[in-house]
Motif scaffolding. Structure first.
Motif, mmCIF file in Angstrom:
data_model
loop_
_atom_site.group_PDB
_atom_site.id
_atom_site.type_symbol
_atom_site.label_atom_id
_atom_site.label_comp_id
_atom_site.label_asym_id
_atom_site.label_seq_id
_atom_site.Cartn_x
_atom_site.Cartn_y
_atom_site.Cartn_z
ATOM 1 N N MET A 118 -3.432 9.352 1.365
ATOM 2 C CA MET A 118 -3.885 8.138 0.679
ATOM 3 C C MET A 118 -3.456 6.872 1.424
ATOM 4 S SD MET A 118 -3.270 9.309 -3.276
ATOM 5 C CE MET A 118 -3.708 7.734 -3.999
ATOM 6 N N ILE A 119 -2.242 6.860 1.973
ATOM 7 C CA ILE A 119 -1.770 5.697 2.734
ATOM 8 C C ILE A 119 -2.637 5.507 3.969
ATOM 9 C CG2 ILE A 119 0.124 4.813 4.161
ATOM 10 C CD1 ILE A 119 2.039 6.210 2.117
ATOM 11 N N MET A 166 1.082 3.874 -3.132
ATOM 12 C CA MET A 166 0.581 5.245 -2.996
ATOM 13 C C MET A 166 1.697 6.266 -3.246
ATOM 14 S SD MET A 166 -2.537 4.838 -2.562
ATOM 15 C CE MET A 166 -3.717 3.645 -2.007
ATOM 16 N N LYS A 200 2.159 6.384 -6.919
ATOM 17 C CA LYS A 200 1.048 7.126 -7.520
ATOM 18 C C LYS A 200 1.223 8.632 -7.395
ATOM 19 C CE LYS A 200 -3.289 4.703 -7.542
ATOM 20 N NZ LYS A 200 -4.537 4.408 -6.908
ATOM 21 N N CYS A 201 1.836 9.053 -6.298
ATOM 22 C CA CYS A 201 1.985 10.486 -6.016
ATOM 23 C C CYS A 201 3.344 11.031 -6.440
ATOM 24 C CB CYS A 201 1.761 10.738 -4.527
ATOM 25 S SG CYS A 201 0.093 10.337 -4.003
ATOM 26 N N ALA A 207 0.208 11.686 -0.727
ATOM 27 C CA ALA A 207 0.630 10.305 -0.474
ATOM 28 C C ALA A 207 0.310 9.891 0.956
ATOM 29 C CB ALA A 207 2.123 10.151 -0.751
ATOM 30 N N VAL A 265 0.846 -1.199 0.000
ATOM 31 C CA VAL A 265 0.000 0.000 0.000
ATOM 32 C C VAL A 265 0.880 1.248 0.000
ATOM 33 C CG1 VAL A 265 -1.579 1.386 1.415
ATOM 34 C CG2 VAL A 265 -2.044 -1.033 1.060
ATOM 35 N N ALA A 281 -6.174 4.286 3.043
ATOM 36 C CA ALA A 281 -6.183 2.889 2.593
ATOM 37 C C ALA A 281 -6.013 1.930 3.771
ATOM 38 C CB ALA A 281 -5.075 2.665 1.568
#
Length: 103
Positions: A73-74, A55, A58-59, A70, A51, A77
């Motif tokens: 989002m972490i 993330m 992704k960022c 980030a 995860v 999730a």
């Protein structure tokens, strides 16, 4: 109960040795997460690392990692997957720490 590990993705400019780029094999070793202590099961730890790495990837952009995005989002999730109590801190000049509290 904490699950802690350093960042698997570098958050600072490329590191050099005496002005020369790092050898690819050394650079790859430096990008791996190293777990110094955890009470998580191996499966849970791998999911958490997946995860966090996903993330951060992704960022990531050409100008660096969007740290606040980030981090958010972490946390979201991990809260969704394991329940609320997760904390995520990301910054420059150090790795990051993700912890969970029980109780």
């Amino acid at each position: 109960t904490p699950c802690r590990f350093p960042s698997p993705v570098p958050l600072r400019p490329p590191v050099t040795m005496s002005g020369a780029p790092l050898p690819p094999d050394l650079k790859k070793q430096m990008q791996k997460a190293v777990v110094s202590h955890t009470d998580c099961s191996p499966e849970m730890l791998q999911e958490i690392m997946d995860v966090a790495t996903g993330m951060i990837d992704k960022c990531s952009a050409a100008d660096g990692v969007k740290i606040e995005t980030a981090c958010k989002m972490i946390k979201e999730a991990l809260d969704k997957q394991y329940g609320t109590a997760w904390h995520c801190v990301i910054g420059k000049g150090y790795s990051f720490d993700i912890t969970s509290q029980n109780g």
